[in-house]
Design an enzyme around this catalytic site. Structure first.
Site, PDB file in Angstrom:
ATOM      1  N   ASP A 106     -37.344  -5.821 -73.129  1.00 11.63           N
ATOM      2  CA  ASP A 106     -38.282  -5.025 -72.340  1.00 11.63           C
ATOM      3  C   ASP A 106     -39.327  -6.035 -71.899  1.00 11.63           C
ATOM      4  O   ASP A 106     -40.170  -6.457 -72.696  1.00 11.63           O
ATOM      5  CB  ASP A 106     -38.924  -3.917 -73.195  1.00 11.63           C
ATOM      6  CG  ASP A 106     -39.879  -3.044 -72.384  1.00 11.63           C
ATOM      7  OD1 ASP A 106     -40.448  -3.551 -71.395  1.00 11.63           O
ATOM      8  OD2 ASP A 106     -40.066  -1.870 -72.736  1.00 11.63           O
ATOM      9  N   HIS A 107     -39.267  -6.471 -70.624  1.00  8.27           N
ATOM     10  CA  HIS A 107     -40.094  -7.614 -70.226  1.00  8.27           C
ATOM     11  C   HIS A 107     -41.594  -7.335 -70.342  1.00  8.27           C
ATOM     12  O   HIS A 107     -42.393  -8.253 -70.438  1.00  8.27           O
ATOM     13  CB  HIS A 107     -39.728  -8.101 -68.817  1.00  8.27           C
ATOM     14  CG  HIS A 107     -40.120  -7.165 -67.716  1.00  8.27           C
ATOM     15  ND1 HIS A 107     -39.278  -6.202 -67.224  1.00  8.27           N
ATOM     16  CD2 HIS A 107     -41.266  -7.057 -67.016  1.00  8.27           C
ATOM     17  CE1 HIS A 107     -39.885  -5.544 -66.259  1.00  8.27           C
ATOM     18  NE2 HIS A 107     -41.091  -6.038 -66.114  1.00  8.27           N
ATOM     19  N   HIS A 152     -40.999   0.883 -70.747  1.00 10.72           N
ATOM     20  CA  HIS A 152     -42.290   0.195 -70.685  1.00 10.72           C
ATOM     21  C   HIS A 152     -43.472   1.059 -71.102  1.00 10.72           C
ATOM     22  O   HIS A 152     -44.312   0.643 -71.905  1.00 10.72           O
ATOM     23  CB  HIS A 152     -42.549  -0.312 -69.260  1.00 10.72           C
ATOM     24  CG  HIS A 152     -41.430  -1.107 -68.673  1.00 10.72           C
ATOM     25  ND1 HIS A 152     -40.669  -1.977 -69.415  1.00 10.72           N
ATOM     26  CD2 HIS A 152     -40.940  -1.171 -67.409  1.00 10.72           C
ATOM     27  CE1 HIS A 152     -39.764  -2.554 -68.619  1.00 10.72           C
ATOM     28  NE2 HIS A 152     -39.903  -2.067 -67.413  1.00 10.72           N
TER      29      HIS A 152
END
Length: 491
Positions: A180-181, A243
């Site tokens: 999950d950047h 996110h």
């Protein structure tokens, strides 16, 4: 004096001719190389269907790096570590020849059998590749093997569970790194430090002193060339399930007993377990969806979502979501966490606003409408920093108060080079640190929360489009807060 051991590994990128590899992965590997976080004992193998040669691949990597990073040296030494392997995921011989190549590179670069398998491709191939890697012995080495997978991890809980079962048949949970950047962003990681390293905040971090928390992640861009993907995803699956709920978990978690991967994940999982479930018949009371129509952004007219390429002209897909999330535990009972995220909004910004409760009798504001609560604002992007909104005496003889801001900005520090999210996450993976990757339990709990919302929306045609490009979303998002006596703080 202890010397830091540089990671040694071969990174195998499945989908190496794709957009993610070109925009994010190659430049991130270069920055790790340039900053000395990896030495000469590494190799990258690009795997894809195109019949490229090593030279074609290296030229592609060079172009990618030059477009993303300011390069003041020859890239030949760096790109010499890159190799290309034409590949068909369903062809058994592809795995045999890949195994042979990796063995040769292990010996050439002294990587000790350490391998990162990065699946930068469509999720329907995750299970096939993972099982073939096991079946053909590509993970049987003297070193470690890790599997990195990108979202979307399924499109609901049932599909995510099926996908997880397929991958877990080949890799153990501790070998799986789900990216999950957002968790690689500097200020997202700073949330824990701001909370747990400052008595000023941690003692006030509860329902006695906080009235609400707002999380906004807005994009000024539209769906661009991702119409096909977005039509099956929408903002709820694309942003909220991962996110936004990850940021909620970091903001709401209890202090971990140690700063270890397992302890931090454990506290986040407790938050996700405590999310108050939303029944399908309650969705409209807690969540708002929107879809952009044409509008003006940066002085230019842009088209609406339904006019974008590969989008159904009668699309029911949401490009905006706002929601009210409640956490049923001792610390947060009664405190709403408001989230909003969308495409084609006023500007690109991700920030968190913590609104503190006002004192019961504030004598320093003559008019009720002038009163401004104390706010802690955590700026995640494009600026990185913290702003604390306080009240101080107006200059002069008056005894009235006026709002002031105390700000700290990472961008203003000379020599500050904030690592890109992918750069940090790739390095963490090679170091075996899974703290900023999502555990299966987090994925499952997030899907369990989101599924009733997407089910309710899929059964009902929305009155789309309902917000102009260049705005901050539909008016119903403002009404969601107004009925609780709050409003969105400006981004």
């Amino acid at each position: 004096m202890n010397t830091i051991q540089l990671p040694k590994a071969i990174i195998i990128i499945f989908g190496a001719t794709g957009d993610l590899a070109k925009r994010k992965l190659f430049p991130s590997i270069y920055r790790l190389y340039q900053s000395g976080k990896i030495g000469e004992e590494f190799a990258v193998v690009g795997v894809a269907r195109r019949p490229w040669t090593n030279e074609t691949f290296r030229e592609n990597v060079k172009e990618s790096v030059e477009n993303a990073v300011s390069v003041n040296s020859d890239l030949t030494s760096f790109t010499s570590h890159f190799y290309y392997h034409p590949f068909d995921v369903s062809n058994q011989s592809s795995y045999h020849s890949l195994k042979s190549l990796l063995s040769d590179l292990d010996e050439k670069y002294q990587t000790e059998g350490n391998r990162v398998f990065y699946l930068a491709m469509a999720p329907e191939f995750f299970g096939i590749i993972a099982n073939n890697l096991k079946e053909h012995g590509l993970k049987d080495t003297n070193g470690w093997t890790r599997l990195v997978i990108e979202k979307p991890f399924g499109h609901d809980l049932a599909s995510a569970q099926k996908l997880n079962d397929e991958i877990r048949a080949a890799f153990d949970e501790e070998q799986i790194y789900r990216i999950d950047h957002y968790l690689g962003k500097e200020m997202v990681q700073n949330i824990e430090v701001i909370r747990f390293a400052n008595a000023l905040f941690e003692h006030l971090w509860n329902n006695r002193f906080i009235s609400n928390i707002q999380i906004t992640s807005s994009e000024s861009l539209g769906v661009e060339d991702r119409g096909n993907y977005y039509e099956t995803s929408g903002a709820l699956r694309d942003m909220v399930q991962n996110h936004m709920l990850q940021m909620v978990a970091l903001l709401a978690m209890e202090p971990p007993i140690k700063l270890t991967t397992d302890e931090i994940r454990s506290e986040k999982i407790k938050v996700l377990r405590a999310l108050r479930p939303i029944q399908e018949n309650e969705v409209d009371s807690y969540f708002v969806r929107g879809q952009y129509t044409k509008g003006i952004i940066n002085g230019k007219e842009v088209i609406g979502y339904r006019e974008e390429a590969n989008v159904d002209p009668d699309s029911n897909t949401e490009t905006f979501v706002a929601g009210k999330i409640l956490i049923d535990n001792y610390r947060w009972a009664g405190v709403p966490f408001y989230i909003r995220t969308g495409k084609r909004m006023k500007e690109k910004s991700t920030k968190i606003v913590v609104e503190f409760k006002d004192i019961p009798m504030n004598l320093y504001f003559k008019k009720e409408s002038d009163r401004v609560p104390n706010l802690l604002v955590i700026h995640i992007q494009p600026d990185e920093g913290i702003t604390l909104h306080l009240n101080a005496k107006k200059a002069g003889v008056s005894s009235e108060a006026t709002p002031i801001k105390l700000s700290y900005n990472n961008n203003g520090i000379d020599g500050m080079n904030t690592p890109e999210a992918y750069e940090r996450l790739l390095y963490d993976c090679m170091q075996g640190d899974a703290t900023n990757f999502t555990h299966w339990d987090e994925v499952a709990l997030s899907w369990a929360y989101v599924d009733p919302i997407s089910n309710a929306w899929s059964r009902k045609k929305a009155a789309f489009p309902n917000y102009e490009a260049g705005s901050m979303g539909p008016k119903e998002a403002d009404e969601l807060l107004a009925k609780d006596g709050f409003h969105w703080w400006p981004i």
